[in-house]
Enzyme design. Sequence first.
Site: not given
Length: 369
Positions: A184, A186-188
């Site tokens: 998603y 907002n992941k790294i």
Amino acid sequence: MKQYQIPLSKPDLTSSDLDEITACFKSSWISSKSVWVDKFEKAFAKSISHTKYAVAVNSGTSALFLALKSLGIGPGDEVIIPAYTMIATINAITWIGATPILVDCTSKENWNINPEQIINKVTKKTKAIIPVHIYGFPCNMDAILNIAKKHKLYVVEDAAEAMGSIYNNQYVGSFGDLSCFSLYSNKIITTGNGGIITTNNNKLYLLLRKLRFFDYGIESHFTHRIIGFNLVLSGLQASLGYSQTKRFSELINKRRLINNWYHKYLKYSHIRFLQPLPKTNPSYWFPAIILKSSLHIKKVQLSLEKNKIETRVFFRPIHKQPVYQKMFMGQMFPYAEYFWKHGLLLPSFYSLKEEDVKHIAAIINASLK
């Protein structure tokens, strides 16, 4: 949607990412059959999960669902999960018709699942354990793997928030029979939306490839031998993910640096950080602070909101989710409730600067005087 000067998260998108997406676009191979899906899976397995195989899908939740499906888990089976986790973990279990069994956090010093309580929840119906590496902090995998081995249980890591986290010199996502990551925004690293399953088991790898896309036949395209699904990642999404794997070390190192900045500038006595387990190095997906009371959380959130800085409270425990309350009526998970009522997530993303963190910390410190 509210506009923040400093959001909780935002993806790091570069000209190199655009070049890779453009190359995919111009090739016309933009579907899940694209060569970029294969390139991304191989790059992820090599540089992030450190496993033999990876299977890209359309979300982290789909990854969990297909992982359980590939293991033959279904109605009548039990799967042990933490009471303190994001709702996707339990949703995957209910989708396949299995029964979720909740276990509390280890203590007020460790929000991950308590291995000692796992032992007490194992029955003849138990088929798997899903340890969730909350906020990128690795679970006690030695203890969990020992329990699984003793009782012949599968281990499916929920590593949605733990890309790059290390436990005892081994990367999270390489311990389980299967492991699941979220991609998603907002992941790294991100593919916008998406997920990926990792494994060292060739048999499971091949089965997952069939399950994710209708089990299209090799010799005869429209001959299907098992019930498959349409849970694929597109070539365009994969091209973004493939580009981002090339700078994963840079992205994860920045998350850890940002976490250090918060430690440096947040000095007030009402705030504390949890310490990771020995011989672990978390991803610090989001800097997570623990405050003395919900009143302190409200004070901090209100002060940051006035300054257009986004925050987010911790997960609501599964047994307190309206959709699952009846299922767990009468069950108590005090540590899960403690973190829910005392925790706050702070902004973290690649372009966040030290002066931004210093500004955020100053507002928090002032609000708690």
